[in-house]
Design a protein around this motif. Structure first.
Motif, short mmCIF file in Angstrom:
data_model
loop_
_atom_site.label_atom_id
_atom_site.label_comp_id
_atom_site.label_asym_id
_atom_site.label_seq_id
_atom_site.Cartn_x
_atom_site.Cartn_y
_atom_site.Cartn_z
N GLU A 241 -4.75 6.78 0.75
CA GLU A 241 -4.11 5.76 -0.08
C GLU A 241 -4.24 6.17 -1.55
OE1 GLU A 241 -4.65 1.52 1.00
OE2 GLU A 241 -6.13 2.27 2.44
N ASP B 155 0.85 -1.20 0.00
CA ASP B 155 0.00 0.00 0.00
C ASP B 155 0.88 1.25 0.00
OD1 ASP B 155 -2.99 -1.08 1.05
OD2 ASP B 155 -1.27 -2.31 1.65
N SER C 254 -5.38 2.39 -4.40
CA SER C 254 -6.51 1.58 -3.98
C SER C 254 -7.80 2.26 -4.43
CB SER C 254 -6.50 1.41 -2.46
OG SER C 254 -7.69 0.86 -2.00
#
Length: 346
Positions: A272, A194, A275
Motif C-alpha cells: 500500500e 486504498d 497508508s
C-alpha cells in the motif's frame, strides 16, 4: 323494373317485371277464371300471343294448352294482395332433360369421387395440393411458435442493494466464528480508496477498491466490514459488498475484464502506498475459471494471516467479497455465492 321472385331460392337469377300499369291493359292477368276466346274447332293454328313474357307458343288444339301454374302474387301488385296469378316474375318453365344423361353423369361423378378419395388417402400428410392459380391465391404465413421462456428479470435497482448483503449470523456461520458484527462506519455507499504500488493487481489483491472500478461505468455500491469486537486483535474479518451496473451485460463485461487481470497477478508482491502500514502482501494464487473468481493474498510476517478475495456476477450486480483469517480457505467464495442466490438471474 328489375327484381327477384319472392318465392325463388337465394341467388336465383333476376327477371324483368313490367310496370304496374300493364295490369290495366291486360285484365285477364291475375284472374284465374278468365279464359281466352276459343277459336273454331277447325281453325288454323295460330300463335298464342298472350303467353306470359310475350312467348310465341304455337298449338294445334287450343283447348289442350296447359294452364300456367299459379303462383302467389307479390305484395307490390296493386289491387291483388292475395289473388293467385301467373305473374311475369315467376321463373320460366324448365326444359325437359333426358334422365339418362343425369344417371350417366351421376355415375361418372361418383367414380371420380372414389378415385379422388383413394388418391388423397395415398398421399403423405406432409404434402399439400398446389394452388389453382398462384398469382391470385394468397400465400399462407406460418404463425410464430409461442414462446415458453420465462420473462427476463428487470435490473436490480440501487435502492435494493442493502437488502442483498448477508446478516451477521450468516457470516458467523460461514466463518466458524461467534460475535462478528458490522463495525464502524456501518454500511457504506462508496468504495475504498486504498492504493497500491501495482495498480494493475488492485482487483486481485483487495475488495471494493475504487482503483479497480475506475472507468467501469458502475452506478452504486453498498458494503460492510464485519469482525469481532476486539479492536486490537481479532481472528476474522469479512468485507462484503455489492456493486450495481446499468445492465447485466456491463456487469459481466467488468467481471470478464477482471478475470484477465487476475490471472497475470499470481506470485506478485505489492504494498500500500497511501497508508502508514507498508506491509507487503503476496498474491499466492488466482483462479479465474468457473462462476466465481478467486484469489488468495497473504501478509508477510503475520503467521499465515491472509484473505480470499471472491468476485462474481448476477444480473446487473457484481458481488465483491473478501474473507480474512489465519490460513484462509474458501469462505470468501461461499459468502459471494450466498449473496448471488438472493439476486434474480438475468
Amino acid at each position: 323494373m328489375h327484381t327477384t321472385h319472392p318465392g325463388s331460392p337465394a341467388g336465383a337469377e333476376d327477371v324483368t317485371v313490367p310496370s304496374p300499369t300493364v295490369w290495366r291493359d291486360r285484365p285477364w292477368l291475375g284472374n284465374s277464371a278468365h279464359r281466352p276466346p276459343m277459336p273454331p274447332p277447325h281453325a288454323p293454328v295460330a300463335p298464342y300471343t298472350h303467353a306470359p313474357g310475350g312467348w310465341q307458343m304455337p298449338r294445334t288444339n287450343i283447348a289442350a294448352a296447359p294452364i300456367p301454374q299459379a303462383v302467389p302474387v307479390g305484395p307490390w301488385v296493386p289491387g291483388h294482395p292475395a289473388m293467385p296469378a301467373p305473374g311475369p316474375w315467376a321463373p320460366p318453365t324448365r326444359r325437359r332433360i333426358d334422365r339418362r344423361w343425369l344417371i350417366t353423369g351421376g355415375v361418372v361423378v361418383a367414380v371420380a369421387a372414389v378415385v379422388a378419395t383413394v388418391i388423397t388417402v395415398g398421399v403423405s400428410d406432409n404434402s399439400a395440393p398446389a394452388p389453382a392459380n398462384p398469382s391470385t391465391t394468397p400465400t399462407a404465413t406460418a404463425a410464430p411458435a409461442p414462446t415458453t421462456s420465462a420473462p427476463t428479470p428487470a435490473p436490480v435497482p440501487t435502492a435494493a442493494l442493502t437488502n442483498l448483503l448477508l446478516d451477521p449470523a450468516a457470516i458467523n456461520s460461514v466463518m466458524g466464528a461467534a460475535g462478528m458484527d458490522v463495525r464502524a462506519p456501518g454500511t457504506r455507499d462508496r468504495l475504498f480508496t486504498d492504493t497500491i504500488d501495482q495498480p494493475q493487481c488492485a482487483g486481485a489483491w483487495g475488495p471494493l477498491l475504487q482503483t479497480a472500478y475506475v472507468g467501469s461505468g458502475y452506478l452504486a455500491t453498498q458494503n460492510q466490514v464485519l469482525r469481532e469486537p476486539n479492536n486490537d486483535q481479532w481472528l476474522h474479518t469479512v468485507f462484503q459488498g455489492v456493486v450495481s451496473f446499468p445492465t447485466a451485460e456491463k456487469a459481466k463485461a467488468y467481471a470478464d475484464s477482471e478475470a484477465q487481470k487476475w490471472g497475470r497477478c499470481t506470485g506478485v508482491t505489492l504494498k500500500e502506498v497511501n497508508s502508514d502500514n507498508h506491509d507487503a502482501w503476496t498474491i499466492t494464487s488466482a483462479n479465474t475459471t468457473g462462476a466465481v473468481l478467486t484469489s488468495t493474498a497473504t501478509l508477510e510476517g503475520a503467521r499465515g494471516w491472509g484473505c480470499q478475495h471472491a468476485l462474481t456476477v448476477r444480473n446487473n450486480v457484481v458481488i465483491d467479497v473478501s474473507a480474512c483469517s489465519i490460513n484462509p480457505g474458501n469462505e470468501g467464495e461461499t459468502i459471494a455465492a450466498k449473496i448471488a442466490d438472493r439476486i434474480p438471474a438475468a
